[in-house]
Write a protein that holds these residues in place. Structure first.
Motif, PDB file in Angstrom:
ATOM      1  N   LEU A 132      25.948 203.218   8.858  1.00  0.00           N
ATOM      2  CA  LEU A 132      27.330 203.495   9.247  1.00  0.00           C
ATOM      3  C   LEU A 132      27.944 204.657   8.467  1.00  0.00           C
ATOM      4  O   LEU A 132      29.099 205.001   8.688  1.00  0.00           O
ATOM      5  N   HIS A 133      27.168 205.248   7.559  1.00  0.00           N
ATOM      6  CA  HIS A 133      27.705 206.295   6.686  1.00  0.00           C
ATOM      7  C   HIS A 133      28.949 205.778   5.963  1.00  0.00           C
ATOM      8  O   HIS A 133      29.972 206.470   5.871  1.00  0.00           O
ATOM      9  N   ALA A 134      28.851 204.550   5.481  1.00  0.00           N
ATOM     10  CA  ALA A 134      29.985 203.912   4.818  1.00  0.00           C
ATOM     11  C   ALA A 134      29.547 203.407   3.443  1.00  0.00           C
ATOM     12  O   ALA A 134      28.360 203.316   3.141  1.00  0.00           O
ATOM     13  N   THR A 135      30.519 203.072   2.625  1.00  0.00           N
ATOM     14  CA  THR A 135      30.256 202.523   1.300  1.00  0.00           C
ATOM     15  C   THR A 135      30.036 201.019   1.406  1.00  0.00           C
ATOM     16  O   THR A 135      30.775 200.346   2.131  1.00  0.00           O
ATOM     17  N   PRO A 136      29.023 200.460   0.738  1.00  0.00           N
ATOM     18  CA  PRO A 136      28.814 199.006   0.779  1.00  0.00           C
ATOM     19  C   PRO A 136      30.071 198.244   0.387  1.00  0.00           C
ATOM     20  O   PRO A 136      30.791 198.632  -0.539  1.00  0.00           O
ATOM     21  N   TYR A 137      30.364 197.197   1.127  1.00  0.00           N
ATOM     22  CA  TYR A 137      31.500 196.313   0.902  1.00  0.00           C
ATOM     23  C   TYR A 137      32.849 196.978   1.190  1.00  0.00           C
ATOM     24  O   TYR A 137      33.895 196.437   0.814  1.00  0.00           O
ATOM     25  N   SER A 138      32.842 198.132   1.859  1.00  0.00           N
ATOM     26  CA  SER A 138      34.099 198.731   2.304  1.00  0.00           C
ATOM     27  C   SER A 138      34.586 197.988   3.550  1.00  0.00           C
ATOM     28  O   SER A 138      33.806 197.301   4.220  1.00  0.00           O
ATOM     29  N   PRO A 139      35.878 198.091   3.905  1.00  0.00           N
ATOM     30  CA  PRO A 139      36.418 197.346   5.051  1.00  0.00           C
ATOM     31  C   PRO A 139      35.742 197.729   6.369  1.00  0.00           C
ATOM     32  O   PRO A 139      35.403 198.888   6.602  1.00  0.00           O
ATOM     33  N   ALA A 140      35.558 196.728   7.209  1.00  0.00           N
ATOM     34  CA  ALA A 140      34.962 196.942   8.528  1.00  0.00           C
ATOM     35  C   ALA A 140      35.551 195.934   9.496  1.00  0.00           C
ATOM     36  O   ALA A 140      36.234 194.985   9.098  1.00  0.00           O
ATOM     37  N   LEU A 141      35.311 196.166  10.781  1.00  0.00           N
ATOM     38  CA  LEU A 141      35.725 195.227  11.820  1.00  0.00           C
ATOM     39  C   LEU A 141      34.496 194.742  12.564  1.00  0.00           C
ATOM     40  O   LEU A 141      33.651 195.534  12.966  1.00  0.00           O
ATOM     41  N   GLN A 142      34.419 193.441  12.726  1.00  0.00           N
ATOM     42  CA  GLN A 142      33.350 192.846  13.520  1.00  0.00           C
ATOM     43  C   GLN A 142      33.934 192.400  14.852  1.00  0.00           C
ATOM     44  O   GLN A 142      34.910 191.653  14.895  1.00  0.00           O
ATOM     45  N   VAL A 143      33.373 192.900  15.933  1.00  0.00           N
ATOM     46  CA  VAL A 143      33.845 192.568  17.279  1.00  0.00           C
ATOM     47  C   VAL A 143      32.745 191.794  17.987  1.00  0.00           C
ATOM     48  O   VAL A 143      31.640 192.302  18.192  1.00  0.00           O
ATOM     49  N   VAL A 144      33.047 190.557  18.339  1.00  0.00           N
ATOM     50  CA  VAL A 144      32.109 189.699  19.055  1.00  0.00           C
ATOM     51  C   VAL A 144      32.577 189.581  20.501  1.00  0.00           C
ATOM     52  O   VAL A 144      33.745 189.257  20.751  1.00  0.00           O
ATOM     53  N   ARG A 145      31.681 189.878  21.443  1.00  0.00           N
ATOM     54  CA  ARG A 145      32.005 189.714  22.868  1.00  0.00           C
ATOM     55  C   ARG A 145      30.981 188.798  23.515  1.00  0.00           C
ATOM     56  O   ARG A 145      29.773 188.992  23.350  1.00  0.00           O
ATOM     57  N   ARG A 146      31.496 187.816  24.262  1.00  0.00           N
ATOM     58  CA  ARG A 146      30.629 186.866  24.987  1.00  0.00           C
ATOM     59  C   ARG A 146      30.857 187.076  26.480  1.00  0.00           C
ATOM     60  O   ARG A 146      32.000 187.067  26.950  1.00  0.00           O
ATOM     61  N   TYR A 147      29.763 187.231  27.216  1.00  0.00           N
ATOM     62  CA  TYR A 147      29.825 187.530  28.649  1.00  0.00           C
ATOM     63  C   TYR A 147      29.357 186.321  29.449  1.00  0.00           C
ATOM     64  O   TYR A 147      28.294 185.753  29.165  1.00  0.00           O
ATOM     65  N   PHE A 148      30.154 185.948  30.466  1.00  0.00           N
ATOM     66  CA  PHE A 148      29.876 184.752  31.250  1.00  0.00           C
ATOM     67  C   PHE A 148      29.768 185.080  32.737  1.00  0.00           C
ATOM     68  O   PHE A 148      30.514 185.926  33.250  1.00  0.00           O
ATOM     69  N   PHE A 149      28.848 184.373  33.406  1.00  0.00           N
ATOM     70  CA  PHE A 149      28.868 184.308  34.865  1.00  0.00           C
ATOM     71  C   PHE A 149      29.646 183.037  35.211  1.00  0.00           C
ATOM     72  O   PHE A 149      30.776 182.870  34.775  1.00  0.00           O
ATOM     73  N   GLU A 150      29.060 182.138  35.963  1.00  0.00           N
ATOM     74  CA  GLU A 150      29.735 180.875  36.297  1.00  0.00           C
ATOM     75  C   GLU A 150      29.422 179.785  35.274  1.00  0.00           C
ATOM     76  O   GLU A 150      30.129 178.785  35.197  1.00  0.00           O
TER      77      GLU A 150
END
Length: 248
Positions: A199-217
């Motif tokens: 991520l070209h980021a510093t370890p333990y720096s702030p981040a956002l985790q986005v979880v998406r769940r996709y459903f049919f029926e």
């Protein structure tokens, strides 16, 4: 350059321009703080504020005991997600990114996986792990991405190591089905050490985790994606409209 801007902004602008021109190049160190003070004839505080600005733009990082290293030639892009419906949220995945897969494996879900994935423990799923990059500039990493696909839908997933078409789109088209629901959760996390370099980021720096769940029926999702974005590169925007009054 902004003539009437504070000194630290003027210094930051000039250093940013030099970095974009390759001086110093990505991976090289900036001059020492004392050298920058002498060059620009400003205070230590001004230099430190200028460097903080470049850090926030994702251009440099400070390594204790080493110095300040250039990590990118251009500012990280800010990604804005605006969604009001399933169709708009799905269209976000078809944006100008490419998924580069570093690992593909079959695994059996553990009980501790259930709260995030909402898939039963003991189920066998396909897990893809890799990163999303800007399609026009593959060096620009958008997120670290893990994708989980339930066993009945594995045959629809491409075996390519690079994907421009979202996995859920591949599945929906192969099974001639329409996505009925998407659940999305956004959580503040820290960049894991093993993901920091990607991520070209510093370890333990702030981040956002986005979880998406996709459903049919079905009551269980057919796919779950877990994306981790550096905190300063992701913006979430939602539009809420007042509901129309109903006749009494």
């Amino acid at each position: 350059m902004r003539i009437n801007a504070p000194k630290y902004l003027l210094v930051a602008d000039l250093l940013s321009k030099e970095i974009s021109n390759g001086f110093p190049a990505v991976g090289e160190l900036l001059p020492k703080e004392s050298d920058l003070i002498e060059r620009f004839e400003v205070s230590r505080t001004t230099i430190r504020e200028a460097l903080k600005r470049l850090v926030s733009q994702g251009l440099i990082e400070t390594i204790h005991g080493v110095g300040t290293r250039v990590v990118a030639r251009a500012q990280n892009q800010s990604f804005m997600l605006t969604s009001r419906s399933v169709s708009e949220l799905v269209s976000y995945g078809a944006g100008p990114t490419r998924y580069l897969i570093s690992r593909r494996e079959s695994l059996v879900l553990r009980p501790e996986d259930t709260p995030v994935l909402k898939m039963p423990a003991g189920d066998t799923v396909l897990r893809l792990a890799g990163k999303r990059v800007n399609r026009a500039d593959p060096d620009l990493v958008v997120s670290v991405c893990r994708i989980y696909v339930r066993k009945p839908y594995l045959s629809a997933v491409s075996h390519d190591r690079e994907m421009d078409t979202a996995v859920y789109t591949q599945i929906a088209e192969a099974f001639d089905s329409t996505i009925q629901k998407i659940e999305q959760e956004i959580q503040a996390v820290f960049v894991a050490p093993e993901e920091a370099e990607l991520l070209h980021a510093t370890p333990y720096s702030p981040a956002l985790q986005v979880v998406r769940r996709y459903f049919f029926e079905d009551p269980e999702p057919f796919e779950v994606t877990v994306n981790t974005y550096p905190g300063h590169t992701f913006t979430y925007k939602m539009t809420l409209n007042r509901a129309a009054k109903t006749a009494s």
